[in-house]
Design an enzyme around this catalytic site. Structure first.
Site, PDB file in Angstrom:
ATOM      1  N   GLU B  43      -5.932   0.130   8.070  1.00  0.00           N
ATOM      2  CA  GLU B  43      -5.105   0.210   6.878  1.00  0.00           C
ATOM      3  C   GLU B  43      -5.886   1.016   5.844  1.00  0.00           C
ATOM      4  O   GLU B  43      -6.918   0.572   5.351  1.00  0.00           O
ATOM      5  CB  GLU B  43      -4.799  -1.199   6.369  1.00  0.00           C
ATOM      6  CG  GLU B  43      -3.833  -1.221   5.214  1.00  0.00           C
ATOM      7  CD  GLU B  43      -3.666  -2.637   4.627  1.00  0.00           C
ATOM      8  OE1 GLU B  43      -3.858  -3.635   5.345  1.00  0.00           O
ATOM      9  OE2 GLU B  43      -3.366  -2.722   3.432  1.00  0.00           O
ATOM     10  N   ASP B  54      -3.738  -6.646  -6.264  1.00  0.00           N
ATOM     11  CA  ASP B  54      -5.117  -6.685  -5.782  1.00  0.00           C
ATOM     12  C   ASP B  54      -6.063  -7.426  -6.719  1.00  0.00           C
ATOM     13  O   ASP B  54      -5.929  -7.372  -7.939  1.00  0.00           O
ATOM     14  CB  ASP B  54      -5.632  -5.254  -5.581  1.00  0.00           C
ATOM     15  CG  ASP B  54      -5.034  -4.624  -4.334  1.00  0.00           C
ATOM     16  OD1 ASP B  54      -5.127  -5.263  -3.268  1.00  0.00           O
ATOM     17  OD2 ASP B  54      -4.463  -3.532  -4.440  1.00  0.00           O
TER      18      ASP B  54
END
Lengths: 398, 255
Positions: B43, B54
């Site tokens: 990824e 995040d």
């Protein structure tokens, strides 16, 4: 999943959020729709708007200012007289009641200038909710009195150290907290932006400004204003007052963005005013005009007023701009500071630096208009919070 | 290579790493090392100024990548470089929506098709908002997330529309959170299995090979991001660390 209410304003708006939050947005929308049909909820909200916020706020005729400009008569809708000193509390109160209705006893909020943080801390104290306010380190430094106010009201102020350490980053941080604690926590978003249903909810709770103003103004003058002016950061005070007049085609409406040091300087927060950087994009859950670089990274913004210092604009404003129902313009820091001083000296009112942008634009319009014409300005907040900023600018100029 | 062509006899190790951190050259070397030492899918992160899903570690890394001048264009070129160096495993791009809009969705899809991208993960693009992208994406899979908060009826809808693998978010939270997994994880997996044969990969908060192996037992693979970035950020031998880490995790998943 289908939303109950329309999630978009034309091509703008929507729900661009992580999967974890989708169910919370659905829950919030349902609670909002139910509460709108619930007379008990409405009675409590309206009761507190009167007894706690101090509504209705008056409209003041700015006679000396109008005389000096020698044109249209300028009227001020006095949101600065709301409890806590700005319109922010209308929405904070409504959402805090919604949070309680959903059984959520903790709220998180973002704040730039500190006004929404103070409003959130205030209604949380009133209703017995735990309140956490995210505020950028840069904003904490320039709006310190509001930090102390929030803490005295029992809120926890969390300094945000990521990114540019301003409003944009405090929204990121509030959303991260919400994602983590979504079961117990409501995100008390302070402006008419973010994912659906926030722009619709915030407009609804701020529409009290427009509803009152239309009625009061017609009663005072026997007619509607020729022109209506409000400042636009995220766009909640403006959408609040605009909503009362959007269906009156004879009222010309102006939204004023922060022109900062001037559009050509690149240091501003004019999403519509600078087509080289203000383009359609997605930020904080909504599709709208965003100041960004050519790679789609969100740009730093500048305004002397922390409340207008934000890279995006509420999605409904994007639609109103496309349809040309509202004209968007901008005012520089310097013009806003001049308007601030003028209003202080001529009317005995200290406007917030945000609201000073609206006053400054009205001062440009008035001399070009007839003496029988009128301008209504939304004076969204008071300027006490800005004294440090203003005094240090004045000291620097001397 | 497509994700559907992978051998599902063992559990997938899916590391995440952003291009441009700690600098572009090193990030290419790190990704190559991860790919050639046991990663099954990679990824690759495309940095954004406001990564709201995040945690602090990935925020910090992607901010450094941005200050090093990473762009979508450079990211795509770097992936082409990796292909040139013989990286053949499925590569998935992860990034936020706005930079892709700025690049142009159609143009972006044409470019990723040319470098054989095996899927896209866009955390701020839920299924309801993905219409424009899906219209141009063709057979490139849009990898959808299922969260602990996702209700049953929505899992069915997501599972029917998902491609590549299903990204199961292990916690109610952001990447890199240390808290323990959501209690309803096995129920979520059972529900997904009723509607989809796609591999299920679990991500968020996996910070050791042991935890990876335990987690993978529940599903088909694990996604490890924050832990990889931490290990490489703290090292003066990033390629060596990436090599060792990929070997450790992949062997733990192949027991």
């Amino acid at each position: 999943m289908k939303t109950i209410l329309p999630s978009k304003f034309g091509p703008y708006g929507g729900q661009f959020v992580p999967e974890t939050l989708i169910p919370a947005l659905m829950e919030l929308e349902k609670a909002f729709v139910d509460s709108e049909a619930d007379p008990v909820f409405q009675a409590e909200f309206n009761g507190l708007l009167a007894s706690f916020v101090g509504r209705p706020t008056p409209i003041t005729f700015a006679e000396r200012l109008s005389n000096q400009l020698g044109g249209a008569r300028i009227y001020l809708k006095r949101e600065d007289l709301c409890h806590t000193g700005a319109h922010k509390i209308n929405n904070a109160l409504g959402q805090a009641l919604l949070a309680k209705r959903m059984g959520k006893h903790r709220v998180v909020a973002e704040t730039g200038a500190g006004q929404h943080g103070v409003a959130s801390a205030t209604v949380s104290a009133l209703l017995g909710l735990e309140c956490v306010v995210y505020m950028g380190e840069v904003d904490i430094a320039r709006q310190h009195p509001n930090v102390s106010r929030m803490e005295l009201l029992g809120a926890t102020v969390v300094p945000v150290t990521s990114g540019t350490r301003t409003l944009k980053d405090s929204i990121n941080e509030a959303i991260r907290d919400w994602v983590t604690n979504v079961g117990t926590t409501h995100y008390l978003l302070g402006s008419a932006l973010g994912p659906h249903p926030y722009p619709t909810i915030v407009r609804r709770y701020q529409s009290v400004i427009g509803t009152e103003a239309r009625q009061q103004f017609t009663q005072m003058t026997g007619k509607k204003p020729e022109k209506l002016v409000a400042c636009v950061g995220g766009g909640s005070n403006s959408i609040g007052i605009f909503s009362g007049f959007l269906d009156d085609p004879d009222v010309e409406i102006f939204g004023v963005e922060a022109g900062g040091l001037g559009i050509e300087s690149g240091k501003h927060a004019a999403r519509f005013g600078d087509p080289s950087k203000g383009r359609i994009g997605v930020i904080h859950g909504t599709k709208t005009y965003v100041l960004q670089n050519e790679d789609g990274q969100i740009e730093d913004t500048h305004s002397v007023s922390a409340g207008l210092d934000y890279a995006a604009i509420g999605p409904e404003h994007a639609m109103l701009r496309d349809s040309e129902r509202v004209h968007y313009t901008n005012i520089t820091d310097e013009e806003a500071l001049q308007a601030f001083s003028t209003l202080c000296r001529l009317e005995g009112i200290l406007p917030a630096l945000e609201s000073s942008h609206a006053v400054a634009y009205a001062m440009k319009l008035a001399p070009k208009m007839g003496k029988d014409e009128t301008i209504l300005v939304n004076l969204s907040g008071r300027g006490d919070k800005d004294l440090d900023t203003i005094l240090s600018i004045q000291a620097g100029q001397q | 290579m497509k994700i559907s062509e992978l051998d599902r006899k063992h559990k997938f190790f899916v590391p995440y790493f952003p291009l441009g951190y700690p600098n572009l050259e090193t990030s290419i070397d790190v990704i190559e090392a991860l790919a050639k030492n046991g990663a099954d899918i990679l990824e690759i992160g495309m940095s954004f100024s406001d990564p709201l899903a995040d945690g602090p570690v990935i925020q910090h890394a992607t901010q450094i990548a941005l200050s090093n001048g990473i762009t979508i264009e450079k990211t795509l070129q770097a992936v082409a470089t990796l292909r040139g160096r013989g990286v053949t495993i499925p590569l998935v791009l992860m990034g936020y929506h706005n930079p892709l809009l700025a690049f142009g969705l159609k143009r972006f899809v044409e470019r990723i098709r040319a470098i054989d991208i095996a899927g896209l993960i866009i955390p701020d693009l839920p299924l309801e908002e993905a219409e424009d992208l899906l219209a141009v994406l063709g057979d490139i899979p849009l990898i959808l997330m299922v969260a602990p908060t996702t209700p049953k009826e929505r899992i069915a809808e997501l599972a029917h529309n998902a491609g590549g693998f299903i990204y199961l978010v292990s916690i109610t939270g952001i990447t890199g959170s240390g808290s323990s997994f959501a209690l309803n994880l096995p129920d979520l997996i059972a529900e997904i299995r009723q509607h989809s044969d796609l591999p299920i990969c679990i991500g968020f908060g996996i910070d050791s090979a042991q935890k990876a192996a335990q987690t993978a037992d529940l599903a088909d693979g694990v996604i490890v991001g924050t832990h990889v970035i931490k290990a490489i950020g703290e090292s003066d031998n990033p390629v060596g660390v990436a090599t060792a880490l990929a070997r450790e995790f992949s062997s733990a998943l192949r027991r």
